[in-house]
Each structure stands twice: as C-alpha cells, then as structure tokens.
Design a protein around this motif. Structure first.
Motif: not given
Lengths: 302, 257
Positions: A51-54
C-alpha cells in the motif's frame, strides 16, 4: 493475470534483522488470496509495502499491472484497505466517517447508505463511533474500504477481536463481495481454519520467507508428495536388507521402516514379497496429512 | 486543486465536535468577557472611557496584552497539536495514507485547517473586544457609544502582527505533532519552549526565541537587537523554516502508519 504481484520484495528494519526476504506474491484476479503466517512472520509489513505505507527498500510492487512507485494514486483509487485495527474517527458518527472518505474518493454520495447497509450499520444513526463495539468498528472500517467500489480489497487480520458470529458474518460478506461484485480480496490471517474456509488461493509466509504459494489442493498435493510410507515388521533390520536388495530406498527409525511414497500396485507387491519371505507385517500406514499438519510442516521446515 | 479541495473538506470535517473548536471559542471570548465584567463592575468609569478619543486603541491594547502574553501562545500550542494529532489519537494515519491523495495535499490541507481555525479565533476575539467596548452603552443610559472613529487600519495592522508572531509557534507545533505518535509530547515541548521564552524575555538575544514574539510586542522594542531591521522578519523566517523542515520530514518519513 495477476492483479497484484510483488517481485523480490525485501525489507529490513535494522541491518541485521531481515523482516522480508525476496517475496514474490502473486494474487490472481478474482481470487480470495489468504495470506497465512504465524504472528510476526511479515504479513503486515508486506501489506504495508504493497500500500506504500512503508518506504520500499528492495523489490517491486505491481498492482493492476501498474508500478506502485509511479502510479500510487491511480492504484489507491481502486484499492480498499484495512490494516490491523480499524482506523476510524471516534468522535464522528459512522455516516460522518463515510462522508469524509466519500469527499476524498469523490465517489457517489449514494454509496454511503449502500455500504452502511451492506455492513449492517444502517441503524447506528447519530451514535458516535467511540461507543461502538470492536465488531462495529471493524465493520465500519470495511465499509470505508468498500466506499469507492474498489477492484482490490486488502484486509489485514479483519476478524481479529470479532466474536464467532461476527467472524461468520464477515466471512459471508467477503465471499459475497468476491462472488457478486468480482472484488479480488487479499486477506491476511494467522488462523489457518479461517483462511481455509474462505480463500481460493493461499500464500504462506514464515520468518519473512514465502514458503508456499498456490491453491489449497496444490498445497495438499505438495505435502502428499513429501509423504512417507511407514512399516512395522517382526524384523525391521532383515526386512530393510531384503528391500534394499530390490533397489527400494529404506530408512530405519526406532521400530519403524520408512519408505518413500510409491504407487499402490508397488506397495501391494512389497507387502506380498515380505510375507512370502516370512516376515510378519504388523502395520503399514501413511500418517494422515491434514491441512493444519501441512501448514505446521511448512513452517517447521523453514 | 480538486484533490486539495476534497482533502480540505475532509480535514475540516474532522474538526467537528473536537476540543479545538471549544478552545477557539473560549480562547476568543475569555479575555473580552473578563474585561467586560470588569467594566460593568466599575461602571461609573465607562462613560468617561467611551467618550475618550483613544477608547478603541486603549481597550484593544488592554485586551491584547493579556491575550498576547499568555492565552495566544497557549491556545496556538493546544489547537495546532489537537488538529494535527487527530490521526494519532484515532490511529488513522494508515487509512489516510492509503487514500488516493498526494502526501503534499494532506500536509497542506492540515496546515490550512489549523491556520483557518486560528484566524477564526482572531476574528472572534476582535468581535468580542468590539462587543466589550460597545455593549455597556446598551445597558447604561448615561453611557454613550464611543464617539471616536474606529481605527480600522491600526487594529488590522495590530492583528496582522500578532498573527505573524504566532506563526512560528503554529509551524513548530505542527512539525512536532507530525513527528511524534504521543499526543502529550508536542504539547509538553511547546509549553516548555513557551516558559523558556518567558524566562528569556530580558535576555539580550531574547528576540531569537521562536515562541517569544507575541509577548515581545510589549517589550517596547521593534528591531532586531541594535540593528534597524524590524523584528517581525524573524517570526516570518522561522515559520517558513519550520514549515519547510516539517514538509521534508513528513514526505521522507519511512513509516507512514
């Protein structure tokens, strides 16, 4: 076609601590993909990276055939997510929470009533979310994830903290979303029984390594291929020598002879030969391989 | 622009029923209300006060003295932290960052909401001070409305200065609130910096302290040290610097959950 795939995804929190190691996740379109693994195996980290959270360190993430690094917004526009515990504004009502995300996604305002009904929250009225039970919060988080009619739903342990009836309701809801609306679902869990009842495909992760990926029947087949045949006779040592002379691979373990799994006809012939040679056969068996056993074997071998 | 408007609307909705609104309302009304009670208590002085040509400036200055030295910095610290940390308190950063919004849009819309709320606090405070000056004329027959013309330009400039003075506080609190997952930490640091600024008020280089400026207005000094440069440049530079650092730190944060 894979709706979501990762290529050689690796992640480290510290230099000496590898969280993910070369993960090649492949989620087929229209599937319910159960992402299984014990606590701390790397499931949440994988989903956060997807999800592109990290911030990604190594590897690639492709969703809908698009590169996450280049087309993050376009991917998120068609993706609904629930990561770990529900993320909702507790001082607002369920409808206000949805209205807020309806603005962000610029989706049809009519969807708010629809998703509230779909998740069984249409009767919550002006009740603030701070007074919701965990199950209600979880359902609202699912409603938020469904608001913009996503093609892909990413759910990290969505049944955590739900009572048995809540778990069944959640399962039915996800199944109907997949069947009726064609939404591809990537769901993580540490509970095999949960995933077994719901998923069409599975990926098993342990200590940051993807130890299996495929359908459940493939998983069973793979495990059966690794199965052994167990013999107990009145003289295992002599029986071993007898079988080895016939080029059959035999190992001895305490009071048991272990043979690789063979075709039924060959097993019958071995049995006949042993009896004709004067051996007493006490037991011939293959240990039962439940899915749980398969899961444990995969994890223990890793 | 469409995304920014959508994000701004969403951020604005998050302030609904939040403590930030109560702070803005109570912070805007408290000082004028206390002064109004004081005026009613000494009502025999009101007629002369209202008749004086400096009535507006005198009472506005009195209100700003209490506001600028104590309530404004405290209020800015609390409101900024409350608004910026709504995601931490509700564990919603991960959901917001999974939404199709550019990170810069999220950052700018949050900052815009904070500045708008603070601006609304200024408007409310000014209206309340206006009420504090004019209301007694309704209640007492011998008191007339102030006859002196309303010094619109002076009051506007005064407000602009205080607005500028509180920008370093707002921008640094915003930075701290985006960096820490703990709600009390940014507030604690903010209060600590404010107290340090008060202690440093008489220090030769006190004008360098970023939380000092709304109090520094009453020091009688208008320039930076011995130079001829107006000290209001400092809060402007600080706020731009803090906002820039905050933006970079926010964009480059490894874990956006």
């Amino acid at each position: 076609m894979y709706l979501l795939q990762t290529e050689a995804l690796s992640y480290q929190f510290r230099k000496e601590e590898t969280i993910l190691n070369n993960i090649h996740l492949q989620v087929p379109e229209g599937s319910i993909y159960g992402f299984l693994g014990p606590n701390g195996a790397g499931k949440t980290t994988t989903l956060k990276l997807v999800l592109g959270l990290l911030r990604k360190q190594k590897g690639k993430v492709r969703v809908f055939g698009k590169d996450l690094d280049l087309e993050r917004l376009s991917i998120l526009q068609q993706t609904g997510a629930l990561i770990e515990s529900p993320s909702i504004y507790l001082h607002l009502t369920a409808r206000e929470n949805l209205l807020l995300y309806q603005r962000i996604y610029q989706s049809d305002p009519g969807r708010i009533s629809h998703v509230l009904e779909l998740t069984g929250l249409s009767q919550t009225g002006n009740k603030r979310c701070s007074s919701f039970s965990l199950g209600m919060k979880q359902r609202l988080a699912i409603a938020v994830a469904l608001l913009h009619h996503p093609r892909l739903l990413i759910l990290d342990e969505p049944t955590n903290g739900l009572d048995p009836s809540g778990i069944i309701e959640m399962r039915e809801l996800l199944r109907s979303l997949n069947r009726n609306l064609g939404i591809t679902i990537l769901i993580s869990s540490h509970l095999l029984s949960e995933i077994e009842k719901l998923a069409t495909h599975t990926g098993i992760i342990d200590k940051g390594n993807l130890v299996f990926q495929g359908t459940f029947s493939q998983l069973m087949k793979q495990q059966q291929a690794a199965c052994r045949l167990f013999y107990q006779t009145n003289d295992n040592l002599a029986a071993q020598t007898f079988l080895r002379l016939r080029n059959i691979e035999v190992e001895l373990e305490q009071d048991t002879m272990i043979l690789p799994i063979l075709p039924r006809e060959e097993i019958a012939k071995i049995n006949r030969d042993l009896i004709q040679e004067g051996f007493d056969l006490y037991q011939v068996y293959t240990p039962e391989t439940s899915l749980e056993q398969t899961f444990m074997n995969l994890i223990n071998h890793n | 622009m469409q995304l920014f408007t959508a994000s701004l609307q969403a951020e604005w909705m998050k302030t609904r029923r939040s403590a930030a609104w109560w702070l803005i309302i109570s912070g805007g009304l408290l000082i004028p209300l206390i002064l109004l009670i004081g005026r009613f208590y000494n009502h025999e002085l009101i007629a002369a006060e209202n008749a004086a040509p400096v009535v507006w400036i005198k009472l506005y200055s009195r209100s700003w003295t209490y506001m600028g030295t104590l309530l404004l910095p405290m209020g800015v610290i609390l409101v900024t932290s409350l608004v910026a940390q709504v995601e931490v308190r509700n564990n919603t950063w991960k959901q917001l960052h999974s939404a199709p919004l550019p990170f810069r849009t999220i950052f700018l819309s949050k900052l815009t909401v904070i500045l708008t709320l603070l601006f609304m606090g200024f408007v409310l405070f000014n209206l309340a001070v206006f009420g504090m000056i004019t209301l007694p004329a309704i209640f007492y027959k011998d008191v007339s409305f102030p006859s002196a013309p309303f010094p619109f330009t002076e009051i506007l400039i005064g407000n602009a200065k205080f607005m500028l003075d509180m920008l370093p506080i707002a921008s640094l609190q915003f930075l701290l609130s985006l960096q820490f997952r703990n709600f009390l930490l940014p507030i604690g640091i903010g209060f600590g910096l404010y107290v340090a600024s008060m202690i440093g008020m008489n220090w030769k280089y006190g004008y360098m302290l970023p939380y000092i400026y709304s109090s520094y207005e009453f020091s009688g000094k208008t320039t930076i040290g011995d130079t001829l440069i107006n000290f209001h440049w400092l809060p402007l530079v600080y706020s731009l610097l803090f906002t820039g650092i905050s933006f970079i730190l926010y964009l480059t944060k490894k874990d956006k959950t």
